[in-house]
Write a protein that holds these residues in place. Sequence first.
Motif, PDB file in Angstrom:
ATOM      1  N   ALA A  98      -7.388   1.492   8.939  1.00  0.00           N
ATOM      2  CA  ALA A  98      -7.814  -0.380   8.859  1.00  0.00           C
ATOM      3  C   ALA A  98      -7.722  -0.982   7.279  1.00  0.00           C
ATOM      4  O   ALA A  98      -7.264  -2.024   7.162  1.00  0.00           O
ATOM      5  CB  ALA A  98      -9.877   0.291   8.534  1.00  0.00           C
ATOM      6  N   GLU A  99      -7.320   0.103   6.462  1.00  0.00           N
ATOM      7  CA  GLU A  99      -6.824  -0.544   4.752  1.00  0.00           C
ATOM      8  C   GLU A  99      -5.383  -0.904   5.262  1.00  0.00           C
ATOM      9  O   GLU A  99      -4.925  -1.734   5.005  1.00  0.00           O
ATOM     10  CB  GLU A  99      -6.701   0.837   4.067  1.00  0.00           C
ATOM     11  CG  GLU A  99      -8.388   1.562   3.685  1.00  0.00           C
ATOM     12  CD  GLU A  99      -8.270   2.989   2.341  1.00  0.00           C
ATOM     13  OE1 GLU A  99      -7.397   2.839   2.171  1.00  0.00           O
ATOM     14  OE2 GLU A  99      -9.400   2.483   2.542  1.00  0.00           O
ATOM     15  N   ARG A 100      -4.711  -0.202   6.240  1.00  0.00           N
ATOM     16  CA  ARG A 100      -3.087  -0.097   6.232  1.00  0.00           C
ATOM     17  C   ARG A 100      -2.903  -1.428   6.816  1.00  0.00           C
ATOM     18  O   ARG A 100      -2.097  -2.795   6.164  1.00  0.00           O
ATOM     19  CB  ARG A 100      -2.424   0.836   7.209  1.00  0.00           C
ATOM     20  CG  ARG A 100      -1.454   2.783   6.441  1.00  0.00           C
ATOM     21  CD  ARG A 100      -1.273   2.830   7.224  1.00  0.00           C
ATOM     22  NE  ARG A 100      -0.172   2.329   7.455  1.00  0.00           N
ATOM     23  CZ  ARG A 100       1.182   3.159   8.458  1.00  0.00           C
ATOM     24  NH1 ARG A 100       0.131   4.267   8.888  1.00  0.00           N
ATOM     25  NH2 ARG A 100       1.633   2.305   8.982  1.00  0.00           N
ATOM     26  N   ALA A 101      -3.953  -1.847   7.561  1.00  0.00           N
ATOM     27  CA  ALA A 101      -3.384  -3.278   8.520  1.00  0.00           C
ATOM     28  C   ALA A 101      -3.576  -4.247   7.727  1.00  0.00           C
ATOM     29  O   ALA A 101      -3.574  -5.325   8.100  1.00  0.00           O
ATOM     30  CB  ALA A 101      -4.624  -3.817  10.083  1.00  0.00           C
ATOM     31  N   ALA A 102      -5.472  -3.839   7.046  1.00  0.00           N
ATOM     32  CA  ALA A 102      -5.653  -5.056   6.073  1.00  0.00           C
ATOM     33  C   ALA A 102      -4.738  -5.638   4.619  1.00  0.00           C
ATOM     34  O   ALA A 102      -4.352  -6.556   4.648  1.00  0.00           O
ATOM     35  CB  ALA A 102      -5.917  -4.380   5.470  1.00  0.00           C
ATOM     36  N   LYS A 103      -3.684  -4.024   4.379  1.00  0.00           N
ATOM     37  CA  LYS A 103      -2.950  -4.692   3.016  1.00  0.00           C
ATOM     38  C   LYS A 103      -1.475  -5.267   4.138  1.00  0.00           C
ATOM     39  O   LYS A 103      -1.220  -5.918   3.317  1.00  0.00           O
ATOM     40  CB  LYS A 103      -2.354  -3.353   2.903  1.00  0.00           C
ATOM     41  CG  LYS A 103      -3.361  -2.985   2.356  1.00  0.00           C
ATOM     42  CD  LYS A 103      -2.542  -1.564   1.612  1.00  0.00           C
ATOM     43  CE  LYS A 103      -3.673  -0.876   0.486  1.00  0.00           C
ATOM     44  NZ  LYS A 103      -3.386   0.505   0.055  1.00  0.00           N
ATOM     45  N   ARG A 104      -0.919  -5.070   5.271  1.00  0.00           N
ATOM     46  CA  ARG A 104       0.162  -5.954   6.060  1.00  0.00           C
ATOM     47  C   ARG A 104      -0.834  -7.021   6.291  1.00  0.00           C
ATOM     48  O   ARG A 104       0.589  -8.172   6.005  1.00  0.00           O
ATOM     49  CB  ARG A 104      -0.480  -4.970   6.945  1.00  0.00           C
ATOM     50  CG  ARG A 104       1.306  -5.790   8.172  1.00  0.00           C
ATOM     51  CD  ARG A 104       1.484  -4.551   9.218  1.00  0.00           C
ATOM     52  NE  ARG A 104       1.994  -3.459   9.349  1.00  0.00           N
ATOM     53  CZ  ARG A 104       0.464  -2.040   9.722  1.00  0.00           C
ATOM     54  NH1 ARG A 104      -0.285  -3.300  10.337  1.00  0.00           N
ATOM     55  NH2 ARG A 104       0.695  -1.666   9.996  1.00  0.00           N
ATOM     56  N   ALA A 105      -1.594  -7.640   6.606  1.00  0.00           N
ATOM     57  CA  ALA A 105      -1.801  -8.946   6.491  1.00  0.00           C
ATOM     58  C   ALA A 105      -2.520  -9.584   5.272  1.00  0.00           C
ATOM     59  O   ALA A 105      -2.066 -11.220   5.078  1.00  0.00           O
ATOM     60  CB  ALA A 105      -3.453  -9.098   7.684  1.00  0.00           C
ATOM     61  N   ARG A 107       0.230  -8.787   3.044  1.00  0.00           N
ATOM     62  CA  ARG A 107       1.849  -9.120   3.075  1.00  0.00           C
ATOM     63  C   ARG A 107       2.335 -10.373   3.250  1.00  0.00           C
ATOM     64  O   ARG A 107       2.984 -11.284   2.899  1.00  0.00           O
ATOM     65  CB  ARG A 107       2.183  -8.071   3.054  1.00  0.00           C
ATOM     66  CG  ARG A 107       1.875  -7.190   1.791  1.00  0.00           C
ATOM     67  CD  ARG A 107       3.228  -5.689   2.081  1.00  0.00           C
ATOM     68  NE  ARG A 107       3.201  -5.292   3.934  1.00  0.00           N
ATOM     69  CZ  ARG A 107       2.582  -4.041   3.143  1.00  0.00           C
ATOM     70  NH1 ARG A 107       2.448  -3.555   2.135  1.00  0.00           N
ATOM     71  NH2 ARG A 107       2.608  -3.861   4.393  1.00  0.00           N
ATOM     72  N   VAL A 108       1.702 -10.628   5.087  1.00  0.00           N
ATOM     73  CA  VAL A 108       2.064 -11.411   5.940  1.00  0.00           C
ATOM     74  C   VAL A 108       1.748 -13.077   5.351  1.00  0.00           C
ATOM     75  O   VAL A 108       2.832 -13.923   5.281  1.00  0.00           O
ATOM     76  CB  VAL A 108       1.829 -11.463   7.712  1.00  0.00           C
ATOM     77  CG1 VAL A 108       2.088 -12.688   7.962  1.00  0.00           C
ATOM     78  CG2 VAL A 108       2.165 -10.236   8.057  1.00  0.00           C
ATOM     79  N   ALA A 109       0.381 -12.801   5.026  1.00  0.00           N
ATOM     80  CA  ALA A 109       0.650 -14.394   4.186  1.00  0.00           C
ATOM     81  C   ALA A 109       0.418 -14.661   3.008  1.00  0.00           C
ATOM     82  O   ALA A 109       0.707 -15.569   3.236  1.00  0.00           O
ATOM     83  CB  ALA A 109      -1.284 -14.244   4.011  1.00  0.00           C
ATOM     84  N   LYS A 110       0.680 -13.780   2.248  1.00  0.00           N
ATOM     85  CA  LYS A 110       1.452 -13.729   1.645  1.00  0.00           C
ATOM     86  C   LYS A 110       2.489 -15.041   1.274  1.00  0.00           C
ATOM     87  O   LYS A 110       3.372 -15.917   0.626  1.00  0.00           O
ATOM     88  CB  LYS A 110       1.409 -13.199   0.289  1.00  0.00           C
ATOM     89  CG  LYS A 110       0.637 -13.074  -0.315  1.00  0.00           C
ATOM     90  CD  LYS A 110       0.146 -11.367  -2.168  1.00  0.00           C
ATOM     91  CE  LYS A 110      -0.889 -11.103  -2.363  1.00  0.00           C
ATOM     92  NZ  LYS A 110      -0.916 -10.160  -2.876  1.00  0.00           N
ATOM     93  N   LYS A 121      12.006 -13.216  12.621  1.00  0.00           N
ATOM     94  CA  LYS A 121      11.566 -11.872  12.187  1.00  0.00           C
ATOM     95  C   LYS A 121      10.479 -11.541  12.598  1.00  0.00           C
ATOM     96  O   LYS A 121       9.372 -12.373  11.925  1.00  0.00           O
ATOM     97  CB  LYS A 121      12.325 -11.763  10.425  1.00  0.00           C
ATOM     98  CG  LYS A 121      13.357 -12.160  10.306  1.00  0.00           C
ATOM     99  CD  LYS A 121      14.074 -11.872   9.209  1.00  0.00           C
ATOM    100  CE  LYS A 121      15.522 -11.661   8.528  1.00  0.00           C
ATOM    101  NZ  LYS A 121      15.643 -11.642   7.228  1.00  0.00           N
ATOM    102  N   ARG A 122      10.037  -9.951  12.502  1.00  0.00           N
ATOM    103  CA  ARG A 122       8.779  -9.258  12.823  1.00  0.00           C
ATOM    104  C   ARG A 122       8.148  -9.961  11.406  1.00  0.00           C
ATOM    105  O   ARG A 122       8.933  -9.421  10.220  1.00  0.00           O
ATOM    106  CB  ARG A 122       8.466  -8.557  13.682  1.00  0.00           C
ATOM    107  CG  ARG A 122       9.751  -9.042  15.154  1.00  0.00           C
ATOM    108  CD  ARG A 122       9.218  -7.229  15.695  1.00  0.00           C
ATOM    109  NE  ARG A 122       7.850  -6.403  15.476  1.00  0.00           N
ATOM    110  CZ  ARG A 122       8.631  -4.895  15.144  1.00  0.00           C
ATOM    111  NH1 ARG A 122       9.443  -4.626  16.181  1.00  0.00           N
ATOM    112  NH2 ARG A 122       6.922  -4.337  15.243  1.00  0.00           N
ATOM    113  N   PRO A 123       6.704  -9.414  10.940  1.00  0.00           N
ATOM    114  CA  PRO A 123       6.420 -10.252   9.610  1.00  0.00           C
ATOM    115  C   PRO A 123       6.751  -8.333   9.163  1.00  0.00           C
ATOM    116  O   PRO A 123       6.343  -7.229  10.754  1.00  0.00           O
ATOM    117  CB  PRO A 123       5.162 -10.216   9.603  1.00  0.00           C
ATOM    118  CG  PRO A 123       5.126 -11.450  11.060  1.00  0.00           C
ATOM    119  CD  PRO A 123       6.459 -10.887  11.752  1.00  0.00           C
ATOM    120  N   GLY A 124       6.797  -8.054   8.467  1.00  0.00           N
ATOM    121  CA  GLY A 124       6.672  -6.795   7.878  1.00  0.00           C
ATOM    122  C   GLY A 124       8.148  -5.530   7.725  1.00  0.00           C
ATOM    123  O   GLY A 124       8.063  -4.653   7.588  1.00  0.00           O
TER     124      GLY A 124
END
Length: 201
Positions: A98-105, A107-110, A121-124
């Motif tokens: 869950a923490e990894r998913a939150a951090k990934r989201a 980064r994508v938002a930024k 390109k796929r995010p991340g």
Amino acid sequence: MTKKISLFALGAALIAVPVLAAPGGAKADTDGNGTLTRAEAQAHAAQRFDKMDFNKDGRIDAADRTAKRVEMQAKKFTALDTDGNGSISQAEWNNQGAERAAKRAERVAKRAEAGEAGEGKRPGMRGHGKRGVRHAMHGGMMGKADTNGDKAISQAEFQTAALARFDASDANKDGQVTAEERKAQRGEWRAKRAAPATPAS
């Protein structure tokens, strides 16, 4: 029953092989004047070799990669085992996911806000992935540095390869590499990678 995951069961899936960055570049510019001298490139190469020679036997080989991988696995396991009981519960595993998913989201938002998300390109996704890393380690940069073909890179071989890259970037052969020369060299490398392979005759 609570599921448990042992240290050894985590395996290589939990870690990513670190990219072996080529010695030189902006990080080697120790005086921060924007120009890289040959002495700076040589000193940086010595530092990189020392860091990559994980078991300090004077060579970079599979043993160093194995030792580094084991250390990374141990650190990852410790981070996941939040209660320190020597095993990872399903709750600890889910929490980490869950923490990894939150951090990934985040980064994508930024990136979306900055307009940096490239079309198609796929995010991340970054670089060329693990396949590119393996090529750099075995068939690319590191493979070329192993001039005697013993599957290991000595400090002398590492220094020779680093200085060869420096000399290739030093377009006017004045003993220093400017930011413009580094940029031009990167452009040439990208063009070579993008060029279609020449069919064998």
